[in-house]
Design a protein around this motif. Sequence first.
Motif, PDB file in Angstrom:
ATOM      1  N   GLY A  82     -12.369  -9.363  14.801  1.00 37.51           N
ATOM      2  CA  GLY A  82     -11.343 -10.342  14.257  1.00 37.51           C
ATOM      3  C   GLY A  82     -10.665 -10.659  13.621  1.00 37.51           C
ATOM      4  N   LEU A  83     -11.393  -9.700  12.765  1.00 40.89           N
ATOM      5  CA  LEU A  83     -11.203  -9.063  11.170  1.00 40.89           C
ATOM      6  C   LEU A  83     -10.093  -7.976  11.610  1.00 40.89           C
ATOM      7  N   THR A  84     -10.654  -7.093  11.557  1.00 42.07           N
ATOM      8  CA  THR A  84      -9.530  -6.156  12.565  1.00 42.07           C
ATOM      9  C   THR A  84      -7.890  -6.467  13.164  1.00 42.07           C
ATOM     10  N   ARG A  85      -8.056  -7.566  13.629  1.00 41.10           N
ATOM     11  CA  ARG A  85      -6.863  -7.864  14.483  1.00 41.10           C
ATOM     12  C   ARG A  85      -6.675  -8.509  13.551  1.00 41.10           C
ATOM     13  N   TRP A  86      -6.674  -9.569  12.576  1.00 38.55           N
ATOM     14  CA  TRP A  86      -6.018 -10.177  12.043  1.00 38.55           C
ATOM     15  C   TRP A  86      -5.515  -9.663  10.761  1.00 38.55           C
ATOM     16  N   VAL A  87      -6.655  -8.073  10.635  1.00 40.97           N
ATOM     17  CA  VAL A  87      -4.932  -7.373   9.620  1.00 40.97           C
ATOM     18  C   VAL A  87      -4.213  -6.825  10.208  1.00 40.97           C
ATOM     19  N   LEU A  88      -4.163  -5.936  11.473  1.00 42.74           N
ATOM     20  CA  LEU A  88      -3.135  -6.005  12.058  1.00 42.74           C
ATOM     21  C   LEU A  88      -1.808  -6.826  11.631  1.00 42.74           C
ATOM     22  N   GLY A  89      -2.497  -8.106  12.572  1.00 42.29           N
ATOM     23  CA  GLY A  89      -1.475  -8.450  12.594  1.00 42.29           C
ATOM     24  C   GLY A  89      -0.792  -9.134  11.240  1.00 42.29           C
ATOM     25  N   MET A  90      -1.508  -9.821  10.439  1.00 41.31           N
ATOM     26  CA  MET A  90      -0.668  -9.543   9.593  1.00 41.31           C
ATOM     27  C   MET A  90       0.723  -8.752   8.734  1.00 41.31           C
ATOM     28  N   VAL A  91      -0.354  -7.208   8.814  1.00 39.36           N
ATOM     29  CA  VAL A  91       0.897  -6.522   8.297  1.00 39.36           C
ATOM     30  C   VAL A  91       2.229  -6.881   9.322  1.00 39.36           C
ATOM     31  N   LEU A  92       1.755  -6.739  10.723  1.00 42.23           N
ATOM     32  CA  LEU A  92       2.894  -6.429  11.789  1.00 42.23           C
ATOM     33  C   LEU A  92       4.252  -8.082  12.295  1.00 42.23           C
ATOM     34  N   ASN A  93       3.508  -9.068  10.807  1.00 39.15           N
ATOM     35  CA  ASN A  93       4.529 -10.323  10.663  1.00 39.15           C
ATOM     36  C   ASN A  93       5.294 -10.253  10.219  1.00 39.15           C
ATOM     37  N   MET A  94       5.102  -9.248   9.191  1.00 37.34           N
ATOM     38  CA  MET A  94       6.342  -9.644   7.990  1.00 37.34           C
ATOM     39  C   MET A  94       7.958  -8.296   8.515  1.00 37.34           C
ATOM     40  N   PRO A  95       8.679  -9.299   7.968  1.00 34.31           N
ATOM     41  CA  PRO A  95       9.971  -8.790   9.009  1.00 34.31           C
ATOM     42  C   PRO A  95      10.501  -7.608   8.328  1.00 34.31           C
ATOM     43  N   THR A  96      10.538  -7.359   7.250  1.00 36.00           N
ATOM     44  CA  THR A  96      10.267  -5.967   6.778  1.00 36.00           C
ATOM     45  C   THR A  96       9.421  -5.013   6.718  1.00 36.00           C
ATOM     46  N   PRO A  97       9.742  -3.137   5.440  1.00 33.24           N
ATOM     47  CA  PRO A  97       9.024  -2.728   5.745  1.00 33.24           C
ATOM     48  C   PRO A  97       8.411  -3.329   4.455  1.00 33.24           C
ATOM     49  N   GLN A 106       8.079  -5.968   3.286  1.00 35.06           N
ATOM     50  CA  GLN A 106       6.847  -6.718   2.739  1.00 35.06           C
ATOM     51  C   GLN A 106       5.759  -6.589   3.183  1.00 35.06           C
ATOM     52  N   ARG A 107       5.252  -5.508   5.036  1.00 40.66           N
ATOM     53  CA  ARG A 107       4.726  -4.777   4.960  1.00 40.66           C
ATOM     54  C   ARG A 107       3.981  -3.915   4.566  1.00 40.66           C
ATOM     55  N   ALA A 108       4.421  -3.411   3.688  1.00 38.05           N
ATOM     56  CA  ALA A 108       3.621  -2.616   2.702  1.00 38.05           C
ATOM     57  C   ALA A 108       3.584  -3.929   1.540  1.00 38.05           C
ATOM     58  N   ASP A 109       3.797  -4.622   1.110  1.00 38.66           N
ATOM     59  CA  ASP A 109       3.249  -5.498  -0.416  1.00 38.66           C
ATOM     60  C   ASP A 109       1.590  -6.267   0.753  1.00 38.66           C
ATOM     61  N   HIS A 163      -0.543  -3.358   0.600  1.00 41.16           N
ATOM     62  CA  HIS A 163      -1.429  -3.456  -0.175  1.00 41.16           C
ATOM     63  C   HIS A 163      -1.985  -3.986  -0.892  1.00 41.16           C
ATOM     64  N   ARG A 164      -2.016  -5.594  -0.726  1.00 40.45           N
ATOM     65  CA  ARG A 164      -3.412  -6.301  -0.744  1.00 40.45           C
ATOM     66  C   ARG A 164      -3.844  -6.474   0.391  1.00 40.45           C
ATOM     67  N   PHE A 165      -4.171  -6.372   1.195  1.00 39.59           N
ATOM     68  CA  PHE A 165      -5.515  -5.166   1.785  1.00 39.59           C
ATOM     69  C   PHE A 165      -6.193  -3.910   1.631  1.00 39.59           C
ATOM     70  N   CYS A 218      -5.342   1.334   9.408  1.00 44.55           N
ATOM     71  CA  CYS A 218      -4.825   2.599  10.016  1.00 44.55           C
ATOM     72  C   CYS A 218      -4.794   2.424  11.806  1.00 44.55           C
ATOM     73  N   HIS A 219      -4.348   1.512  11.922  1.00 43.53           N
ATOM     74  CA  HIS A 219      -4.207   0.920  13.822  1.00 43.53           C
ATOM     75  C   HIS A 219      -2.671   2.385  14.023  1.00 43.53           C
ATOM     76  N   SER A 220      -2.604   2.478  14.874  1.00 40.22           N
ATOM     77  CA  SER A 220      -1.738   3.197  14.957  1.00 40.22           C
ATOM     78  C   SER A 220      -0.535   2.431  15.670  1.00 40.22           C
ATOM     79  N   THR A 221      -0.167   1.645  15.700  1.00 35.88           N
ATOM     80  CA  THR A 221       1.183   0.791  15.299  1.00 35.88           C
ATOM     81  C   THR A 221       1.314   0.629  13.741  1.00 35.88           C
ATOM     82  N   ILE A 222       0.648   0.239  13.019  1.00 36.98           N
ATOM     83  CA  ILE A 222       1.190   0.240  11.919  1.00 36.98           C
ATOM     84  C   ILE A 222       0.964   1.608  11.265  1.00 36.98           C
ATOM     85  N   VAL A 223       1.156   2.958  11.480  1.00 35.98           N
ATOM     86  CA  VAL A 223       0.905   4.396  11.222  1.00 35.98           C
ATOM     87  C   VAL A 223       2.029   4.679  11.499  1.00 35.98           C
TER      88      VAL A 223
END
Length: 187
Positions: free
Chosen positions: A25-40, A42-45, A48-50, A74-79
């Motif tokens: 669940g923690l892995t999915r939450w991190v992934l979701g939080m990053v992917l939920n941001m609309p701009t590159p 914001q995703r990078a920000d 950085h927090r994580f 490090c999930h493939s969808t983020i990389v």
Amino acid sequence: YKAYSMKGTFGDNQPLAVSFQLSNGLTRWVLGMVLNMPTPKQRADIMHRFIEVAKHLRQFQNFNSLMAVMGGLCHSTIVRLSKTMMYLSYDDQKIINEYSELLSSSYNYGQYRKATSDLQTKFWIPIICIHLKDIISLHTANLDILENGLINFRKMAQLSVIFQNITDLQNSVPPCQESRDVIKILQ
């Protein structure tokens, strides 16, 4: 751990099942939080927090949660988000690479095993799935009873070392004080 390694299922072992669910669940939450941001940017920000959270987890020697957070980062969808990666600082990219190497499955998690064997304190939180893998491997690769009818004491000794390490960790004291205020907030 023993029951899971023999049966291959959680069965009635709710604490172990919950532990895996929390980690996944923690892995999915991190992934979701990053992917939920609309701009590159914001995703990078968010990344950085994580990464800052990951640094604290490493400092506290919480390898299980560190693995979960890094699994999200490090999930493939983020990389594959090259524009997002361009906004990450050199230091953030360095930390991601360093922790990815630490948690890599290469050489049977050799870097992780070396890091945990070099720890100066007795308290640390292991990556549960690695230790379960060790137990399952020992159990499936070695017979309990040898061909001559004798008990396989080598297998039992190897299993006892793993179980003793886990028991020692369960009895170790964290190097911090509990905060009653934080516990009340969480409750």
